[in-house]
Write an enzyme that holds these catalytic residues in place. Structure first.
Site, PDB file in Angstrom:
ATOM      1  N   GLN A   1       0.935  -1.136   0.026  1.00  0.00           N
ATOM      2  CA  GLN A   1       0.102  -0.053   0.177  1.00  0.00           C
ATOM      3  C   GLN A   1       0.879   1.299  -0.055  1.00  0.00           C
ATOM      4  OE1 GLN A   1      -3.591   0.180   2.422  1.00  0.00           O
ATOM      5  NE2 GLN A   1      -2.836   2.309   3.102  1.00  0.00           N
TER       6      GLN A   1
ATOM      7  N   GLU B   1      -0.074   2.032  10.968  1.00  0.00           N
ATOM      8  CA  GLU B   1      -1.604   2.060  11.224  1.00  0.00           C
ATOM      9  C   GLU B   1      -2.126   3.372  11.596  1.00  0.00           C
ATOM     10  OE1 GLU B   1      -3.991  -0.478  11.204  1.00  0.00           O
ATOM     11  OE2 GLU B   1      -2.419  -1.874  10.044  1.00  0.00           O
TER      12      GLU B   1
ATOM     13  N   GLY C   1       6.503  -4.885   3.902  1.00  0.00           N
ATOM     14  CA  GLY C   1       7.118  -5.899   4.675  1.00  0.00           C
ATOM     15  C   GLY C   1       7.021  -7.279   3.937  1.00  0.00           C
TER      16      GLY C   1
END
Lengths: 701, 701
Positions: free
Chosen positions: A151, A443, A191
């Protein structure tokens, strides 16, 4: 691993020994440590903990002995080994998500399969159609496909709407063209992408018939399944070294007009129609928010574990480390010899460390509440009732921000409280801190997040002001805890603190009122600025951050107080235990008071600015805090022992359960590979290492 | 070093480009950046800076290209290479201490010769007799002898009196026996000891004729001059990996009854008489304190440079990084296209970063004052007048504590303000932060230090109260700035702030009064607690820490304000410049106001608790801070450019002068050695790296 330096075996640390000091500490504890552990974990999780610890602790693939000596390549190899073995164990033992979480916590090595399990697979489950699950999820579960979640881009993180990667529907071919139009469109920080993944879920701007439809998810194969080389049109790499997480291959990827079948767009909620390219809308976006709330509850639970780990090391070491003789109150051995005072007896050290214990408990109770609220929301939303969503989402955003910042600060405070040895990797703080750090950014960046919290609070406030008098809003059934404190403020905006002695600050009603009043005051002022003085949103950002902080501190305080008050009636396994165990209940009350009052003191300016506290009350508050430190002192080691953080996780020479601080420091130092090298120190010689080849072999381990 | 990944050459970052954005920022600056640089450095130092930068920047021995990819061994080798070359350059160019300091700053690689030059040699100079200088100093200056300074032990740091290593005089042999009676007596953390040093200055408990004389210094040869192996009875090793400083060989050493000649005790001030073992007292210990003051002045000057470096990166990146469209005030390109807002335009980012600029300037002025005061003290003490010593020592202790903690916090704040990319080593923050961190612990732990400050303040306060009315103490000539604010408080303890508008907070008298009043109030309360309520010193430690902080904030504020006020009369080269340059003076005034008011706001609780500020004044104060942020905004990039931190030092992809953030990030990532490795990702295969041998060669660089 063998030592490079032989340490004389006849030497012991000077008396008193660490193990004796910890034994003394453990003898003064006023409650049953095992009971508290059971309270924290619950029976089921405690059994799970012991079972998984037993399995992983003695598995050679998970040996941590040399981790502190590893460079990037070794560390990454170590992580791969761990990932492969973990994958086998999951299969052999049929571990569930909760088991894997425990194992990952104990193994403490963020590795390249983490995103595959934690993001790639869950995304396929939540966003994929049944056909897509068959194609991608089934092989992913068997590790035939290894995936990542792509993303974030080089140029965009927080602003997902601004992502630059495009996915253009080509109707003639019934395909999407995935493309990176700019360097800044490169996916970044992903990741598992750098070295491991052969598939990626890619977030890209969907375009069809020349119209933009915003970011959507696409499954893209990125590496050859045989050679593991990037496919044509794809550039991949690891993004290089980082503060921590060097055992993970965070990667980048660029797409040069890469084609994928239309069926690779994850289509559970929205899709493009074959040929026409018509866009079919998602039914509603609330589901996504639900998952975010759960993720944040898990992060806050993680805050608890991080704080527990840090403060366990610092408290144990402080009970062993001695420095200076306190002339007014000198410590004596049984034989009358005066010895230096252990640093845990200094009030400054207590003031630095005991609040961290209290923060860990506060996060424990709030994580519990959040998970309960999430369950309640899931129940209600399954029958179409989303009324809990906005408040939950707003609160969880702010709580994630507040608690992860608190955790990072407290870990570092604990580390520094260990003086020089806190700076050694052997303290157990260094890698731990480095790996924990990104929690403040991922986040949702901790500063950006608070805007979501404040926006909701402003809306709630305006709605309540408009309906004032009539009290039409909120109705009794709609009323939540946010509204409760706003209502209290609206009814009595000039309320002041009633404390006349320091003991009054232990009153939970007074405590709650203080936090509620201050939060509501800040909200009222900001709304006034925006609505009546034309302040722009941007000009209010500093205030917005204060407001989110104030609101979320209120929540932490409320959840802690409520849990202890409700223990009388509750059916909850843990709270039930508190009721039946007065010594446990008492120590929890002290911890709760310290959390509340220390939090208040840290933001004392706020509580005085809103007119709630007077200067003389501020002094009473401090006096009460100092009393609480004294009350906690005999239980300090017991409180951290109860967290049951195993030595296998701590990897700390100074925080070990057995107190053998100095023996371990020197034993580990003797294993430093640099100690196997002989130098040429002559400044005029170009030779640096005399026995370099030797060392290469040794350093390979 | 070559790339492992080929990055498509046709891609550029999306518009606007970083270089264009920085050019825009540089166009809005209201003052002459070069003038400000000259003001900060002074002509002589600026010439030195350019000369040394020119020499080191292009020397292959100092190439930093691969530093972020190095493991411990490579990094240490890199540092050795740097040390040897630096030693050559010092000789070739006849560099003085100031030149070496500049070079070390630019090279930015704490290495194994650092303590040899910075502690071993200076100790020989200050504590050695002429004979000892001939024996040890002369070869040390030629790097024939390499030394370290072995004071700290495994079990003792802050409490030097508690060190366990002994030096016992053996009259029969006319020798000292150096011995480590316990494991905790092992010297620990000693820079240069682990691998490099062949000699050590050892701090040990002197014993003669069965009597203890406390810690003294001894020169001990520790390694063979030929083989470089430890001598008999000596155990040496490197202490292993640390948070930072891994390019240095911090070491440990244990002595098993090692004999050295009596003449190896550093004897300029105290000695043991041959045969009789009689101890000859040092004449006075004030000299030692003088050096400590100078070291602390240098540390505070180092704070300035650290803050400048951090905020340079963060400000430049924030002027390039764009995120979200600000809907109320959307940014447009010349062609009318709406683009995202650069994050430096968000008030929250300004609120996080601009105070760091201000802190850097505050430390600049205070370091200047401290160095002047040290010079004045040296002058006076040379004629036997030590009256300045106690106040200087107390203030410098607290200032070291306050400013280094501030620096660490601000560096980390700057790093986090860079979001995800701040976490990458390529940001330039990671190694920098890790290496800066020990400043909070060494040269006096930041918490322990504050006790020295408070103790002096209490004494001063008591003396002044006793003489009140008569005003016998201090006399006009004795009066220093500490006494000035205490006197003001004693004369009017109920003084309150007179501000009625936010503009009043720009008044320097009001600002100084605020900080003085608050510090004096805290001192008065603490003295009352101790003297009238029998509070122990230990029970007051939290207050003591607050007091030192309050006092030292007063000093920072005072020194900043004084410098700007005195510029009118001053003969000082720099201050002179301010007088003649109104645009420079104006921007300095704004920066000064921001420093003062932001510092006040961070401890708002204190200023209200002491009764100085009312809640409504607190709101005015905030309003003034937000105004100052707006005033500074157009000058932000200019202010950090003026610091003249070269790219060679920054080593930052995101903080580069030219603004090529994203191009550099991906270019550096392509060089990550892990990118040269192909994996075997099959979880059932034991193979991890497919082409391991290949990589070993490549990774060797």
């Amino acid at each position: 691993m063998s030592s490079y330096v032989k340490i004389p075996s006849n030497l012991k640390p000077s008396d008193p020994q660490g193990s004796d000091l910890l034994a003394q500490e453990r003898a003064t504890v006023t409650f049953d440590v095992k009971e508290l552990t059971l309270f924290l974990f619950g029976k089921k999780n405690l059994d799970r903990y012991h079972e998984i610890l037993r399995i992983v602790e003695n598995d050679p693939a998970f040996d941590k002995t040399n981790v502190y000596f590893m460079g990037r390549n070794e560390l990454f190899k170590h992580a791969m080994k761990k990932e492969k073995r973990l994958a086998q164990l999951i299969k052999e033992n049929k571990w569930k998500v909760e088991d894997i979480q425990f194992a990952e916590w104990l193994l403490d090595t963020p590795g390249p399969f983490g995103v595959h399990r934690g993001m790639f697979i869950p995304t396929l489950i939540s966003q994929g159609t049944e056909v897509q699950k068959k194609e991608f999820l089934v092989p992913a579960l068997k590790y035939k496909i290894l995936g990542c979640y792509a993303q974030t881009e080089l140029g965009h993180g927080s602003n997902v709407q601004g992502l630059e990667t495009t996915a253009t529907y080509i109707s003639e071919a019934d395909e999407f063209e995935i493309h990176s139009p700019y360097l800044t469109a490169s996916k970044w920080w992903i990741g598992g992408l750098g070295k491991i993944a052969n598939h990626a879920v890619v977030m890209a701007q969907l375009k069809s018939n020349g119209k933009p439809y915003g970011p959507h998810l696409f499954v893209v194969q990125i590496r050859d399944m045989e050679t593991h080389q990037p496919l044509p049109g794809i550039t991949i790499g690891d993004i290089g070294p980082k503060f921590g997480f060097n055992s993970t291959d965070n990667g980048f990827i660029l797409f040069d007009r890469v084609r994928i079948p239309r069926s690779n767009m994850l289509s559970k909620f929205s899709q493009i129609k074959k040929g026409t390219g018509e866009y079919i809308n998602p039914p509603n976006d609330k589901l996504l928010y639900g998952t975010m709330i759960l993720v944040r509850a898990i992060i806050i639970s993680g805050v608890r574990f991080a704080l527990e780990r840090a403060v366990t090391i610092a408290i144990r070491y402080s009970a062993i480390r001695r420095q200076f003789v306190d002339k007014e109150e000198p410590k004596k051995l049984k034989d009358g010899r005066v010895v230096e005072t252990i640093i845990l007896d200094y009030t400054m050290q207590q003031y630095r460390l005991f609040p961290v214990i209290a923060q860990a408990y506060a996060c424990f109770f709030t994580a519990k509440v959040m998970i309960d609220q999430y369950a309640e929301y899931t129940k209600q939303s399954s029958v179409g009732n989303y009324s809990l969503l906005t408040d939950l989402h707003a609160s969880s955003s702010g709580l994630k921000s507040l608690t992860t910042t608190m955790a990072v600060d407290s870990i570092e405070e604990c580390r520094r409280a260990c003086g020089g040895h806190g700076y050694s990797s052997f303290s157990g703080f260094v890698k731990f801190y480095q790996n924990y750090l990104p929690n403040t950014t991922w986040e949702g960046d901790n500063f950006v997040l608070t805007q979501q919290t404040a926006r909701h609070l402003f809306k709630t406030f305006r709605k309540m002001v408009l309906s004032k008098g009539a009290e039409a809003y909120p109705s009794q059934s709609e009323r939540n805890q946010t509204m409760a404190y706003i209502l209290q403020y609206l009814n009595d905006p000039n309320h002041t603190c009633t404390a006349t002695t320091h003991l009054d600050f232990k009153n939970p009603e007074l405590q709650l009122r203080a936090f509620g009043h201050r939060a509501a005051y800040l909200i009222a002022n900001a709304v006034d600025q925006i609505d009546n003085h034309k302040s722009t949103w941007n000009s209010m950002l500093v205030e917005i951050n204060r407001i989110s902080r104030a609101h979320c501190q209120y929540l932490l305080v409320r959840n802690f107080i409520n849990a202890l008050q409700n223990s009388r009636q509750s059916e909850d396994e843990g709270l039930h235990m508190l009721r039946d165990n007065p010594s446990l209940k008492e120590v929890m009350l002290t911890i709760c008071n310290l959390f509340v009052l220390h939090t208040m003191e840290k933001d004392l300016g706020d509580f005085m600015e809103c007119g709630y506290l007077t200067p003389s009350q501020a002094r009473l508050l401090r006096a009460q805090i100092y009393n609480l430190l004294k009350e906690i002192r005999p239980n300090a080691v017991g409180l951290v022992d109860a967290f049951l953080i195993p030595d296998f996780l701590l990897q700390s020479a100074i925080g070990r359960y057995d107190g053998k601080v100095y023996e371990t420091m020197i034993d580990w130092a003797s294993k430093e590979p640099l100690n196997g090298i002989t130098l040429d120190v002559n400044p005029d010689s170009d030779v640096l290492f005399r026995n370099e080849t030797d060392n290469k072999t040794k350093a390979k381990l």
